[in-house]
Design a protein around this motif. Structure first.
Motif, PDB file in Angstrom:
ATOM      1  N   ALA A  34       0.828  -1.209   0.000  1.00 42.26           N
ATOM      2  CA  ALA A  34       0.000   0.000   0.000  1.00 42.26           C
ATOM      3  C   ALA A  34       0.862   1.258   0.000  1.00 42.26           C
ATOM      4  CB  ALA A  34      -0.918   0.000   1.217  1.00 42.26           C
ATOM      5  N   VAL A  35       2.133   1.108   0.373  1.00 40.76           N
ATOM      6  CA  VAL A  35       2.998   2.288   0.536  1.00 40.76           C
ATOM      7  C   VAL A  35       4.361   2.039  -0.109  1.00 40.76           C
ATOM      8  CG1 VAL A  35       1.861   2.934   2.709  1.00 40.76           C
ATOM      9  CG2 VAL A  35       3.925   1.524   2.775  1.00 40.76           C
ATOM     10  N   PRO A  36       5.058   3.107  -0.485  1.00 45.44           N
ATOM     11  CA  PRO A  36       6.417   2.934  -1.023  1.00 45.44           C
ATOM     12  C   PRO A  36       7.392   2.650   0.114  1.00 45.44           C
ATOM     13  CG  PRO A  36       5.894   5.268  -0.876  1.00 45.44           C
ATOM     14  CD  PRO A  36       4.655   4.527  -0.439  1.00 45.44           C
ATOM     15  N   ARG A 201      -4.168  -7.289  10.141  1.00 42.87           N
ATOM     16  CA  ARG A 201      -4.902  -6.882  11.345  1.00 42.87           C
ATOM     17  C   ARG A 201      -4.828  -5.368  11.527  1.00 42.87           C
ATOM     18  NH1 ARG A 201      -3.000  -9.150  17.061  1.00 42.87           N
ATOM     19  NH2 ARG A 201      -3.328 -11.136  16.005  1.00 42.87           N
ATOM     20  N   THR A 202      -3.669  -4.788  11.253  1.00 42.01           N
ATOM     21  CA  THR A 202      -3.516  -3.332  11.386  1.00 42.01           C
ATOM     22  C   THR A 202      -4.467  -2.616  10.429  1.00 42.01           C
ATOM     23  OG1 THR A 202      -1.179  -3.675  11.911  1.00 42.01           O
ATOM     24  CG2 THR A 202      -1.842  -1.434  11.333  1.00 42.01           C
ATOM     25  N   ARG A 203      -4.488  -3.084   9.188  1.00 45.35           N
ATOM     26  CA  ARG A 203      -5.356  -2.439   8.188  1.00 45.35           C
ATOM     27  C   ARG A 203      -6.821  -2.559   8.588  1.00 45.35           C
ATOM     28  NH1 ARG A 203      -4.984  -5.467   2.818  1.00 45.35           N
ATOM     29  NH2 ARG A 203      -6.595  -6.719   3.819  1.00 45.35           N
ATOM     30  N   PRO A 210      -5.092   4.434   8.328  1.00 45.65           N
ATOM     31  CA  PRO A 210      -5.196   5.411   7.224  1.00 45.65           C
ATOM     32  C   PRO A 210      -4.168   6.537   7.359  1.00 45.65           C
ATOM     33  CG  PRO A 210      -7.373   4.860   8.072  1.00 45.65           C
ATOM     34  CD  PRO A 210      -6.383   4.250   9.020  1.00 45.65           C
ATOM     35  N   ALA A 211      -3.915   6.969   8.596  1.00 38.53           N
ATOM     36  CA  ALA A 211      -2.929   8.049   8.799  1.00 38.53           C
ATOM     37  C   ALA A 211      -1.525   7.570   8.461  1.00 38.53           C
ATOM     38  CB  ALA A 211      -2.990   8.540  10.245  1.00 38.53           C
ATOM     39  N   TRP A 212      -1.248   6.313   8.799  1.00 34.66           N
ATOM     40  CA  TRP A 212       0.054   5.737   8.457  1.00 34.66           C
ATOM     41  C   TRP A 212       0.253   5.733   6.942  1.00 34.66           C
ATOM     42  CZ3 TRP A 212       4.785   4.175   8.459  1.00 34.66           C
ATOM     43  CH2 TRP A 212       5.193   3.157   7.596  1.00 34.66           C
ATOM     44  N   HIS A 247       4.910   1.298  14.056  1.00 33.85           N
ATOM     45  CA  HIS A 247       4.615   0.590  15.309  1.00 33.85           C
ATOM     46  C   HIS A 247       3.401   1.198  16.015  1.00 33.85           C
ATOM     47  CE1 HIS A 247       7.772  -2.435  15.490  1.00 33.85           C
ATOM     48  NE2 HIS A 247       8.509  -1.558  14.829  1.00 33.85           N
ATOM     49  N   ALA A 248       3.229   2.516  15.905  1.00 32.20           N
ATOM     50  CA  ALA A 248       2.049   3.147  16.516  1.00 32.20           C
ATOM     51  C   ALA A 248       0.779   2.604  15.880  1.00 32.20           C
ATOM     52  CB  ALA A 248       2.120   4.666  16.357  1.00 32.20           C
ATOM     53  N   ALA A 249       0.782   2.479  14.556  1.00 29.40           N
ATOM     54  CA  ALA A 249      -0.396   1.935  13.867  1.00 29.40           C
ATOM     55  C   ALA A 249      -0.636   0.492  14.301  1.00 29.40           C
ATOM     56  CB  ALA A 249      -0.213   2.031  12.352  1.00 29.40           C
ATOM     57  N   ALA A 250       0.441  -0.287  14.415  1.00 27.41           N
ATOM     58  CA  ALA A 250       0.311  -1.700  14.811  1.00 27.41           C
ATOM     59  C   ALA A 250      -0.157  -1.822  16.261  1.00 27.41           C
ATOM     60  CB  ALA A 250       1.643  -2.420  14.599  1.00 27.41           C
TER      61      ALA A 250
END
Ligand code: 2P0
Length: 334
Positions: A34-36, A201-203, A210-212, A247-250
């Motif tokens: 989803a991200v570079p 799970r994070t997604r 979404p902020a990540w 890690h904050a998102a996780a």
């Protein structure tokens, strides 16, 4: 016994670790991130994969001579199914792996494994063995494996996809910047939640996902610019933000994903202390408790002492940018 006269094909690859992290897929089945991400492919430890064609109904998979567990075997077979489909072959392989780091410990073992396996399988079945094609195939085993195929400072950017082809490429060669990477091994055992499940799970449950995703491209671009400029302080700031935001998102997932151990935080603290005392260095942590510390070559001993003093460190590996699965004569692809 190796299958009827077929020759063995061996390939080697080393782990890579991300400065700008990949965490989350845009497409689970097609293995599209989803991200570079921007990573450093290391010069070791090397995982060596040898494949033979065998006369058997199913692929056989061993690690240091022993059969691997069912999950790893199933994952290897699913990956080889993608390669078989591309090569329009049906045969089975025996896959023998030696060296490298233990699988599933957050040390990017799957990256080195699928990078080497992608090359060895491509050679066996007559697929394109150029860096792009091997990287694209490796991605189907593990997204981060795409980045262990090219050497040095490597980019994997979903915006670069051409149809369903998405390969990583060398943005800057290893010799671009004389950096060292110290890997502080805190716990070499397997992690509780694998990366693929953790990022899913994070997604699905983290309100911070979404902020990540939204903030990741800016951090990626800052990291890329800082590498280009050989700006250690700039790279450290952007890479540490990429790490802590991942890690904050996780952590905000449900149930939470806590990959950091007490010793991990102790080492992070030691790195910050070293830096406040004037030693150029920064940390990054992937989906496990290990800490990678990046510093200029001349700071290795000082950083090693600082890390050791933090406590809880099982061992410290020191590596440099390098790697790539290309053979010397094929290294001109990029
Ligand atoms: C990375 N990691 O960019 C990130 C940071 C871990 C933390 O890529 O599902 O083994 O096989 O694509 O590649 C580890 O995830 O997961 C990883 P899959 P992968 O290096």
């Amino acid at each position: 016994v190796p299958g009827r006269g077929s020759s063995a094909h061996t390939a080697e690859a080393a782990p890579n670790f991300a400065l700008a992290k990949y965490w989350g897929k845009a497409d689970d089945a097609a293995m599209v991130p989803a991200v570079p991400s921007l990573s450093i492919t290391l010069d070791g430890p090397l995982t060596r994969v040898t494949v033979h064609e065998i006369d058997a109904a199913e692929d056989e998979v061993t690690l240091d001579g022993e059969p691997v567990d069912e999950r790893w075997r199933a994952r290897t077979r699913r990956f080889l199914d993608v390669a078989r489909c591309r090569a329009r072959v049906r045969g089975s392989l025996r896959v023998e792996t030696t060296g490298g780091v233990p699988p599933a410990a957050g040390l990017a073992s799957s990256a080195a494994y699928f990078a080497a396996l992608a090359r060895a399988a491509s050679e066996t079945w007559g697929l394109d063995t150029g860096t792009d094609a091997v990287s694209d195939l490796a991605r189907r085993g593990s997204v981060s494996a795409a980045r262990s195929v090219p050497a040095g400072f490597v980019v994997l950017d979903p915006d670069h996809a051409r149809g369903d082809v998405l390969a990583a490429h060398t943005a800057f060669p290893a010799r671009h910047w004389d950096l060292a990477v110290l890997v502080a091994v805190v716990d070499p055992g397997p992690k509780e939640v694998g990366s693929s499940d953790g990022m899913k799970r994070t997604r699905e449950t983290s309100p911070y996902y979404p902020a990540w995703v939204e903030s990741s491209r800016e951090l990626f671009e800052r990291c890329l610019r800082a590498v280009e400029d050989r700006d250690l302080a700039g790279l450290g700031a952007a890479a540490e933000s990429s790490c802590t935001r991942m890690h904050a998102a996780a952590l905000a997932a449900e149930p939470p994903l806590l990959y950091l151990a007490p010793a991990t935080l102790g080492i992070i603290d030691a790195v910050r202390r070293l830096r406040s005392e004037g030693t150029g260095c920064f940390y990054t942590v992937d989906a496990g408790p290990q800490v990678k510390v990046v510093c200029p070559e001349q700071e290795v001993e000082r950083v090693r002492e600082g890390i050791r003093a933090a406590g809880g460190v099982h061992r410290v590996l020191v590596h440099r940018p390098g790697g790539g699965t290309a053979r010397p004569e094929a290294s001109g692809d990029h």
